[in-house]
Motif scaffolding. Structure first.
Motif, PDB file in Angstrom:
ATOM      1  N   MET A  14       0.848  -1.070   0.030  1.00  0.00           N
ATOM      2  CA  MET A  14       0.119  -0.167  -0.029  1.00  0.00           C
ATOM      3  C   MET A  14       0.986   1.084   0.007  1.00  0.00           C
ATOM      4  SD  MET A  14      -2.405  -1.682   2.959  1.00  0.00           S
ATOM      5  CE  MET A  14      -3.939  -0.678   2.420  1.00  0.00           C
ATOM      6  N   ALA A  15       0.352   2.268  -0.517  1.00  0.00           N
ATOM      7  CA  ALA A  15       0.852   3.583  -0.456  1.00  0.00           C
ATOM      8  C   ALA A  15       0.221   4.704  -0.217  1.00  0.00           C
ATOM      9  CB  ALA A  15       2.020   3.682  -1.697  1.00  0.00           C
ATOM     10  N   GLY A  16       0.572   5.803   0.417  1.00  0.00           N
ATOM     11  CA  GLY A  16      -0.211   6.972   0.660  1.00  0.00           C
ATOM     12  C   GLY A  16      -1.363   6.658   1.686  1.00  0.00           C
ATOM     13  N   GLY A  17      -2.449   7.348   1.514  1.00  0.00           N
ATOM     14  CA  GLY A  17      -3.621   7.259   2.438  1.00  0.00           C
ATOM     15  C   GLY A  17      -3.404   6.913   3.970  1.00  0.00           C
ATOM     16  N   GLY A  18      -2.383   7.427   4.445  1.00  0.00           N
ATOM     17  CA  GLY A  18      -2.399   7.326   5.885  1.00  0.00           C
ATOM     18  C   GLY A  18      -1.582   5.994   6.411  1.00  0.00           C
ATOM     19  N   VAL A  19      -0.942   5.125   5.622  1.00  0.00           N
ATOM     20  CA  VAL A  19      -0.125   4.142   5.748  1.00  0.00           C
ATOM     21  C   VAL A  19       1.446   4.445   6.091  1.00  0.00           C
ATOM     22  CG1 VAL A  19      -1.613   2.318   4.732  1.00  0.00           C
ATOM     23  CG2 VAL A  19       0.383   3.308   3.452  1.00  0.00           C
ATOM     24  N   LYS A  20       2.015   3.666   6.873  1.00  0.00           N
ATOM     25  CA  LYS A  20       3.294   4.116   6.960  1.00  0.00           C
ATOM     26  C   LYS A  20       4.356   3.798   6.010  1.00  0.00           C
ATOM     27  CE  LYS A  20       3.481   2.779  12.192  1.00  0.00           C
ATOM     28  NZ  LYS A  20       4.135   1.965  13.042  1.00  0.00           N
ATOM     29  N   PRO A  21       4.931   4.730   5.435  1.00  0.00           N
ATOM     30  CA  PRO A  21       5.719   4.883   4.385  1.00  0.00           C
ATOM     31  C   PRO A  21       7.269   4.106   4.621  1.00  0.00           C
ATOM     32  CG  PRO A  21       5.965   7.140   5.084  1.00  0.00           C
ATOM     33  CD  PRO A  21       5.026   6.362   6.002  1.00  0.00           C
ATOM     34  N   GLY A  22       7.723   3.310   3.512  1.00  0.00           N
ATOM     35  CA  GLY A  22       8.938   2.557   3.924  1.00  0.00           C
ATOM     36  C   GLY A  22       9.008   1.504   4.924  1.00  0.00           C
ATOM     37  N   HIS A  23       7.819   0.904   5.134  1.00  0.00           N
ATOM     38  CA  HIS A  23       7.352  -0.018   6.454  1.00  0.00           C
ATOM     39  C   HIS A  23       6.979  -1.407   5.778  1.00  0.00           C
ATOM     40  CE1 HIS A  23       6.229  -1.294  10.299  1.00  0.00           C
ATOM     41  NE2 HIS A  23       5.178  -1.685   9.606  1.00  0.00           N
ATOM     42  N   ARG A  24       7.619  -2.559   6.338  1.00  0.00           N
ATOM     43  CA  ARG A  24       7.226  -3.858   6.047  1.00  0.00           C
ATOM     44  C   ARG A  24       6.640  -4.463   7.361  1.00  0.00           C
ATOM     45  NH1 ARG A  24       8.416  -7.540   2.108  1.00  0.00           N
ATOM     46  NH2 ARG A  24       9.921  -6.225   1.199  1.00  0.00           N
ATOM     47  N   HIS A  25       5.691  -5.112   7.203  1.00  0.00           N
ATOM     48  CA  HIS A  25       4.693  -5.539   8.214  1.00  0.00           C
ATOM     49  C   HIS A  25       4.472  -6.975   7.882  1.00  0.00           C
ATOM     50  CE1 HIS A  25       1.758  -6.165  11.521  1.00  0.00           C
ATOM     51  NE2 HIS A  25       1.026  -6.846  10.581  1.00  0.00           N
TER      52      HIS A  25
END
Length: 457
Positions: free
Chosen positions: A387-398
């Motif tokens: 996912m990208a933008g829209g309130g998710v953490k950028p540069g993050h892996r879950h």
């Protein structure tokens, strides 16, 4: 002498509007009474939203995560060894090199060189899982939260909860129909028909000379002036019926649908006119290049629709079901989408749209770490989306899958969790967004699903 009876709206729509209004009437739920005059009018979110809209990029068939965004060096090191308790399958390492990119250090395959430049914008979910492992059930499950019954799609629920930001365009548009896997992937089921997707052809007249981007949008036997006269007649007839307290609430929705179609006749063709785009923009999306033209058009149109206020947009491609010849077919699929996706992310950011647009790259399931002839089989226990933008953490892996990418072991995310999180980012509570039907309250996530708070910025 007796005067002839006034033609009812039902008869008028059925007999003079080329079937459009009557078809809409047939699909409307009898419970669509709450917002008769404008069912897609904007409605406030339940709490402050991080995203205003969604662009869903759906790669139908199942992207091989272990060859694209889920680096598994042990899988390559152990290639050829038996897999599973019976040992009848052999591990198949990735044929492509991985490298780390950006400050986040995300590992990305050489198959996605353009997207790799944007890794610091991406929030990667590496332990997705789903209940289904056949396309015929997994595709509807991804879109509606259920595999075998007609239920509203996630886009329909979004529009039902928030309404549309524009009244000249549908609030929900899809450019990849997926009808071979059930007709309800973009439908509204028991929700009012105003919330189903409008199908748009990204190719337009290029694919079929003389065709329209929206099928059957313009009645061929009526001029715009004649259509406007019919609409005025319907309004006057409706006013007389209102005075007699004879209004039919379902037909109010039908009239709204027809008015929307009339407005779209002017808005959609001009919006999809690529002659107004600069050469640099077309190049950014890969439009004009045979390999990337189709998906490039979808990505550019998605940006234009998002900018125009469309709430939920789905684009995508098929052909990801690589049971055989993955060495040649997977690079082709990746090349068709890589540059257009990167172009979309670049364009959204340049226009200040990425922060409140939730962009999702997803598929119905992943692929196995073992070989099936010279390809990979379906794997519903582990796959990767981002996912990208829209309130998710950028540069993050879950989340994390095991050493071979066969199964999620940490931070597992189910499709119901994904849907709950998407609605949360849009300012909606998946447990409270319900619709009364057949004696019970339904919701997108049924009785399951949890918001993945770890990925929210």
């Amino acid at each position: 002498m007796n005067s002839p009876p006034i033609l009812s709206r039902r008869d008028m729509l059925r007999s003079t509007l080329n079937g459009f209004g009557y078809a809409a009437f047939a699909g409307l739920s009898t419970q669509a009474i709450a917002a008769l005059n404008n069912p897609t009018a904007p409605r406030p979110a339940l709490f402050p939203a991080k995203a205003k809209r969604v662009i869903m990029m759906f790669m139908q068939g199942g992207v091989s995560h272990v060859d694209t965004f889920d680096y598994k060096p042990k899988l390559t090191a152990d290639a050829g060894k038996p897999f599973g308790t019976k040992g009848t399958s052999k591990l198949m390492g990735s044929m492509w090199q991985f490298a780390q990119y950006g400050q986040s250090g995300h590992w990305v395959s050489e198959l996605y060189p353009y997207v790799a430049r944007h890794v610091d914008k991406l929030c990667v979910l590496s332990a997705m899982h789903t209940d289904q492992q056949a396309h015929e059930t997994a595709v509807p499950f991804f879109h509606t939260g259920i595999a075998s019954q007609a239920r509203p799609s996630v886009g329909a629920w979004t529009l039902y909860g928030l309404g549309s930001e524009t009244q000249d365009l549908p609030g929900y548009i899809a450019m990849n129909s997926l009808r071979q896997f059930g007709g309800n992937n973009h439908g509204s089921a028991f929700l009012p028909a105003a919330y189903q997707a409008t199908m748009v052809s990204a190719g337009g007249s290029k694919d079929k000379p003389g065709s329209l981007p929206v099928p059957d949008l313009v009645p061929t036997h009526l001029t715009p002036a004649q259509q406007r006269a019919q609409l005025e007649f319907l309004r006057r007839t409706n006013q007389r019926r209102l005075a007699l307290d004879e209004v039919n609430p379902d037909l109010e929705g039908v009239i709204h649908s027809y008015e929307m179609a009339f407005r779209m006749q002017a808005a959609v063709p001009s919006l999809l006119d690529l002659s107004r785009e600069s050469a640099d923009t077309l190049k950014l999306y890969g439009i004009g290049n045979t390999a990337t033209d189709n998906f490039g058009r979808q990505c550019l149109f998605a940006r234009k629709f998002a900018e125009a206020g469309v709430r939920y947009i789905e684009i995508g491609t098929g052909g990801w079901d690589h049971h055989f010849d993955i060495k040649n077919l997977l690079p082709t699929s990746c090349a068709a989408t890589d540059k257009p996706i990167a172009g979309l992310l670049t364009d959204l950011q340049q226009r200040g749209l990425l922060d409140d647009t939730l962009v999702i790259f997803a598929c119905e399931f992943g692929r196995t770490p073992f070989g099936q002839s010279d390809g990979r089989d379906h794997n519903n226990r582990a796959f990767t989306i981002w996912m990208a933008g829209g309130g998710v953490k950028p540069g993050h892996r879950h989340g994390l899958s095991d050493d071979y990418g066969a199964e999620g072991v940490e931070g597992k995310v189910h499709i119901h969790d994904l849907h709950a999180t998407m609605l949360h980012l849009l300012g909606l509570d998946h447990e409270k967004l319900t619709f009364r039907y057949s004696g019970r309250d339904f919701r997108l996530t049924d009785v399951k699903g949890s918001v993945v708070k770890e990925i929210i910025a």
